[in-house]
Write a protein that holds these residues in place. Structure first.
Motif, PDB file in Angstrom:
ATOM      1  N   LYS A 130     -45.823 -39.729  -8.255  1.00  0.00           N
ATOM      2  CA  LYS A 130     -47.195 -39.229  -8.220  1.00  0.00           C
ATOM      3  C   LYS A 130     -47.812 -39.246  -9.617  1.00  0.00           C
ATOM      4  CE  LYS A 130     -48.008 -36.479  -4.165  1.00  0.00           C
ATOM      5  NZ  LYS A 130     -47.018 -35.512  -3.660  1.00  0.00           N
ATOM      6  N   LYS A 147     -40.452 -37.903  -6.083  1.00  0.00           N
ATOM      7  CA  LYS A 147     -41.797 -37.804  -5.534  1.00  0.00           C
ATOM      8  C   LYS A 147     -42.796 -37.483  -6.651  1.00  0.00           C
ATOM      9  CE  LYS A 147     -42.917 -34.669  -2.284  1.00  0.00           C
ATOM     10  NZ  LYS A 147     -42.728 -34.115  -0.938  1.00  0.00           N
ATOM     11  N   ASP A 205     -37.277 -34.481  -4.981  1.00  0.00           N
ATOM     12  CA  ASP A 205     -38.543 -33.952  -5.453  1.00  0.00           C
ATOM     13  C   ASP A 205     -38.952 -34.645  -6.745  1.00  0.00           C
ATOM     14  OD1 ASP A 205     -40.514 -32.309  -4.666  1.00  0.00           O
ATOM     15  OD2 ASP A 205     -39.774 -30.537  -5.738  1.00  0.00           O
ATOM     16  N   ARG A 260     -41.098 -35.317   4.022  1.00  0.00           N
ATOM     17  CA  ARG A 260     -40.545 -35.281   2.657  1.00  0.00           C
ATOM     18  C   ARG A 260     -41.231 -36.301   1.749  1.00  0.00           C
ATOM     19  NH1 ARG A 260     -34.409 -37.665   2.532  1.00  0.00           N
ATOM     20  NH2 ARG A 260     -33.918 -35.529   3.090  1.00  0.00           N
ATOM     21  N   VAL A 261     -41.712 -37.407   2.323  1.00  0.00           N
ATOM     22  CA  VAL A 261     -42.328 -38.431   1.474  1.00  0.00           C
ATOM     23  C   VAL A 261     -43.827 -38.208   1.314  1.00  0.00           C
ATOM     24  CG1 VAL A 261     -42.864 -40.893   1.293  1.00  0.00           C
ATOM     25  CG2 VAL A 261     -40.577 -40.154   1.958  1.00  0.00           C
TER      26      VAL A 261
END
Ligand code: SF4
Ligand code: SF4
Lengths: 340, 594
Positions: A181, A177, A174, A302-303
């Motif tokens: 972002k 990710k 997480d 998940r991605v």
């Protein structure tokens, strides 16, 4: 007269209980690594889930007027309970794991007809329901380096101590990710992964050992003949191929397959979830398809999806397809192979 | 050395064979009574040729083969026929079967036996000899051997496979036979070889019987034959005919074909042995080697007379105190003998005394967890759990889609199922239900056809009657018209009257024919009389053809029924009848009596 009525009169010593006990045994290396890395609080969660599962199972059996002793001792509820405890954050409040387990046993298992009848993997149903209902709680994972005493951890779990942001954060998966972002374009995956305090040697710090433990357990199950290689290896293949392709194409944007394999629920999913016989495919070809697509879907979710991990959703999606896949992958039988 | 093939699946239960091979074959003493069932093979039931009170000699024909696929039955010893009566059969159902009860006189006096040099006989004669001698497959299927000794006309005979695998646990009768009577086994194989003219002869024996392999190899060398004696890996059911054929030749015989269609045929070693004794010594099949093992003090193999009551036979082995039943056959495919006076038959290869320790009570059945273990071990590569699911749901059409009739009931699936589901039991249930329904359907179809014939006839008769009246009226009108001497009216009346003679004959035929329902063929003779009836007859004939065709296709596999399956059906029928579900099914002909 003998008290047996039909052949064969000779049976091997297999039983559902033996199968389930071996699955539980196979989870032990992962659990051991978990305890070693994150402390014994996971044992509390395991116990909570187990107690809830057994109580719910007993109540449902009673309600459905099924033989209590036979089904309670089959071990299937405990396997579900353990899988739930191991996929939930270890510091999540006690009621979260209890709710998840109740949901799994009462709704996902017994309302569908009990042992052997559930089309969806109960543990994954629990995970999906909880992550949708309590996204924040389900995303807070303890950071590895943090030293919190077992007593304090227990207090957190039982709500006697406020949840401190300091002691819990996101999973490495997480984190990656979010970082990508937030800092869109400014940092590369390689730079991020170099930070060993979060990402360890080859996957999430600490997590790599836990997931390595699951891999060990999976190999044990393979060796014992409890599972076949088809679903797990194709799951790994699906995940690896897709993540590998994207990684080769754009290494700054996408993490390497190794990271993905040993992060989040991938290993647990490969060896303990997609191998669930009840909710999975039964034909060999079907298992290959089920595993492969689940692996690819898990990666995509998940991605690119909004949730920290995609294994649960991927598996549930594939559970829906099982009857169809099975139907179209019936193997040719003895003597009918060249009928083409 | 031949390279072996593999069959998928299979299991490795404990073999439990060593107990009964330490002693050589012993001849069982004469029992006090013999109950010889007349129906001991697949096919027609022999009619008794003796009466109560007759004296019979050992080897005397007491039931002649009925039809080509049928096998004769003989008196196992000399003595007096005490009765021809229903006696409990060696079958789990506990049904009775017409049996000849013989009281031995102790002299064991043979009929005149004529040794024959079969090489001098035409092949048909040799087949007839085997049929008359009651030679049937002794591996358990009891199919008349002569019926398998004709090669396919279109496919060359590649391999003759001789089955000495004996894969079921506990059973050792073939093992000891091969060890002790290897030469006669090989000579018997020679007969089969001569009749079938295969390119190769392959004798397969599981590799846990090295003595038997060696004995047969020695015999082959001594008799200067080219047979290959091959040790095959020990894995149940390697001794299944289709599995052994697969292992030795790589060929898979589908359920829809005969093995000869693939250029291969398979016989059991004991069958070869009895064929040799029958042809060249004139000794019909009146005894066989039976393993007596399990919970007994003295496990060993006995050469026992067909018809020996179970009680007298098991006494030879001294059953232990906690014995609680007897299995016939092996623990995988055998069944529990229904009573102590049930007789040994040609299919009895083994009797196992059971005890709670040997065969512990089965754990309760749990739901299927779809683990697929059953599919993994199924030698026919079926999906047993699917068949189980649909059998349970009484969705028998689906069970057929999953090839339930390819199931050989080997029991591998039940052996491994962790949920302890008696899968084979479900499959047998489904199969017999399908057969029973098929029979009902055929009966209903026949009834329907009869009904249609009847209504059609009634309608036609009505029409004819009306026509007759009309004709009479017309004739009268014509008469009147003639009387009135109105010549102009005559042609019209003529044209009306022309069909009259034909109709009259039709009515005559119809009147002569026995009442409806009785004959169907009679109606066809008079049907073409008028166009409408002809059409109807054509439709009816087409329907009849379709029905016959349906009957020929479904249910599958009935022509290959094992004795056990036939008996299962009989049992199901009996139960159904008792329950008043359905009157006796129409297809009586195929209903086995034993
Ligand atoms: S072995 Fe038993 S539990 Fe497993 S799939 Fe087959 S029938 Fe079901
Ligand atoms: S009993 Fe039938 S379904 Fe079961 S393993 Fe044998 S052949 Fe397959």
């Amino acid at each position: 007269m003998m008290d047996f009525s039909t052949p064969p009169y000779l049976l091997n010593n297999a039983s559902v209980q033996r199968v389930m006990l071996q699955v539980l045994a196979a989870l032990l290396p992962g659990v051991a690594a978990y305890v070693w890395i994150f402390g014994p609080i996971i044992l509390v969660q395991l116990a909570l889930a187990t107690a809830t599962a057994l109580a719910a199972e007993a109540a449902m059996l009673k309600l459905r007027e099924k033989p209590l002793a036979m089904f309670l001792s089959d071990g299937s509820a405990i396997v579900t309970a353990w899988l739930i405890a191991l996929t939930f954050p270890p510091l999540s409040p006690w009621w979260l794991v209890v709710t998840g387990t109740l949901f799994a046993i009462v709704i996902a298992k017994h309302l569908y007809g009990g042992l052997g009848q559930n089309p969806f993997n109960p543990a994954m149903v629990a995970f999906a329901v909880c992550i949708v209902s309590f996204p924040a709680l389900m995303s807070q994972w303890p950071s590895v380096g943090l030293q919190v005493s077992f007593a304090d951890q227990a207090r957190v779990v039982f709500g006697m101590m406020p949840r401190l942001d300091a002691i819990s954060g996101a999973t490495p998966l997480d984190t990656l990710k979010t970082a990508l972002k937030l800092e869109e374009g400014t940092v590369s995956v390689t730079q991020l992964l170099a930070d060993q305090t979060v990402y360890g040697f080859f996957a999430g710090r600490g997590w790599e050992w836990v997931t390595g433990g699951y891999l060990l357990g999976g190999i044990f199950l393979l060796w014992r003949g409890i599972i076949s290689w088809h679903a797990p290896l194709s799951f790994i293949a699906g995940l690896t191929l897709l993540s590998g392709a994207l990684w080769v194409w754009h290494p700054a944007q996408f993490a390497n397959p190794f990271f993905h394999l040993f992060s989040g629920g991938a290993m647990l999913g490969a060896w303990f979830i997609v191998t669930d016989p009840v909710s999975g495919c039964t034909t060999m070809k079907g298992k290959l398809i089920f595993g492969f697509v689940a692996g690819a879907l898990a990666y995509l979710i998940r991605v690119f999806g909004g949730y920290p991990d995609g294994v649960a959703f991927a598996v549930l999606l594939m559970n829906i397809c099982v009857p169809l896949i099975d139907h179209y992958t019936q193997p040719a039988i003895f003597g009918m192979k060249d009928k083409s | 050395m031949l390279s072996l093939f593999k069959f998928k699946g299979g299991v490795k239960p404990q073999t439990n064979k060593t107990q009964s091979v330490s002693e050589p074959i012993a001849v069982a003493p004469l029992p006090s009574r013999l109950f010889v069932p007349l129906h001991q093979s697949i096919g027609g039931t022999p009619q008794p040729l003796v009466q109560a009170g007759d004296r019979v000699l050992k080897g005397q024909l007491i039931g002649a083969a009925d039809g080509w696929i049928s096998s004769a039955v003989h008196a196992p010893t000399s003595g007096t026929v005490r009765a021809i009566a229903e006696h409990i059969a060696a079958h789990p159902s506990g049904l009775t079967t017409l049996s000849v009860e013989i009281e031995p006189d102790g002299k064991d006096e043979w009929i005149e036996r004529t040794p024959i040099d079969y090489a001098k006989l035409p092949p048909e004669r040799v087949r007839e000899l085997l049929r008359e001698a009651g030679v049937v497959g002794l591996g358990g299927a009891v199919f008349p051997t002569h019926g398998k000794l004709t090669a396919s006309k279109t496919v060359p005979m590649d391999e003759l496979v001789i089955n000495g695998a004996e894969c079921e646990p506990f059973i050792t009768c073939d093992d000891v036979l091969m060890r002790e009577r290897a030469e006669e086994v090989i000579r018997g194989v020679g007969i089969f070889r001569d009749l079938l003219q295969p390119k190769r002869v392959l004798i397969g024996i599981e590799d846990n019987k090295p003595e038997a392999v060696a004995a047969l190899q020695t015999a082959v060398a001594k008799l200067n034959e080219k047979f290959e004696v091959i040790a095959v890996p020990t894995r149940y059911p390697a001794g299944g005919a289709k599995q052994l054929i697969r292992v030795l030749t790589g060929k898979e015989v589908p359920s829809s074909k005969r093995s000869t269609d693939l250029g291969v045929q398979c016989f059991n070693v004991a069958t070869a042995y009895t064929a040799w004794r029958a042809v060249t010594h004139g000794e019909p099949v009146i005894s066989r080697i039976v393993t007596l093992t399990g919970n007994v003090e003295r496990p060993r193999n006995w050469e026992a007379l067909i018809g020996t009551p179970l009680s007298e036979f098991v006494a030879l082995g001294q059953p232990k105190a906690d014995t609680n039943g007897y299995l016939m056959g092996g623990p995988m495919m055998g069944f529990e003998m229904p009573a102590m006076d049930a007789p040994l038959v040609k299919a009895t290869n083994c009797i196992i005394a059971g005890s709670p320790t040997l065969f512990p009570p089965k754990a309760p059945e749990m739901p299927c967890i779809r683990c697929g273990e059953c599919a993994k071990v199924c030698p026919h590569e079926l999906q047993p759990f699917e068949m189980y699911w649909f059998s349970r749901a009484h969705n028998f059409g689906k069970t057929q889609e999953y090839h339930i009739f390819d199931c050989i009931e080997c029991g591998c699936c039940s052996f491994v199922c962790p949920s302890r589901i008696p899968l084979v039991q479900y499959f047998r249930f489904a199969k017999s239900e399908i057969w029973a329904r098929e029979k009902e359907k055929n009966a209903a179809d026949q009834a329907k056809a009869r009904f249609e014939w009847k209504t059609e006839r009634e309608e036609r008769e009505k029409a004819e009657k009306a026509e007759k009246l009309a004709r009479a009226a017309a004739a009268q009108a014509a008469k009147k018209a003639a009387e009135a001497a109105a010549a102009a009216a005559a042609p019209a009346a003529d044209s009306d009257a022309t069909p009259a003679p034909a109709t009259a004959t039709a009515a005559g035929v119809a009147a002569q024919a026995p009442l409806p329902a009785a004959t169907e063929s009679a109606t066809t003779t008079d049907a073409p009389v008028d166009a409408d009836a002809a059409k109807k007859a054509a439709i009816a004939a087409a329907m009849e053809r379709a029905r016959a065709q349906r009957a020929a296709i479904q249910p599958k596999n009935t022509e290959n029924l094992t004795l056990l399956q036939q008996k299962d059906i009989a049992a199901v029928d009996a139960v159904r009848q008792q329950a008043g579900i359905e009157p006796a099914p129409a297809a009586e002909a195929e209903e086995p009596k034993s």
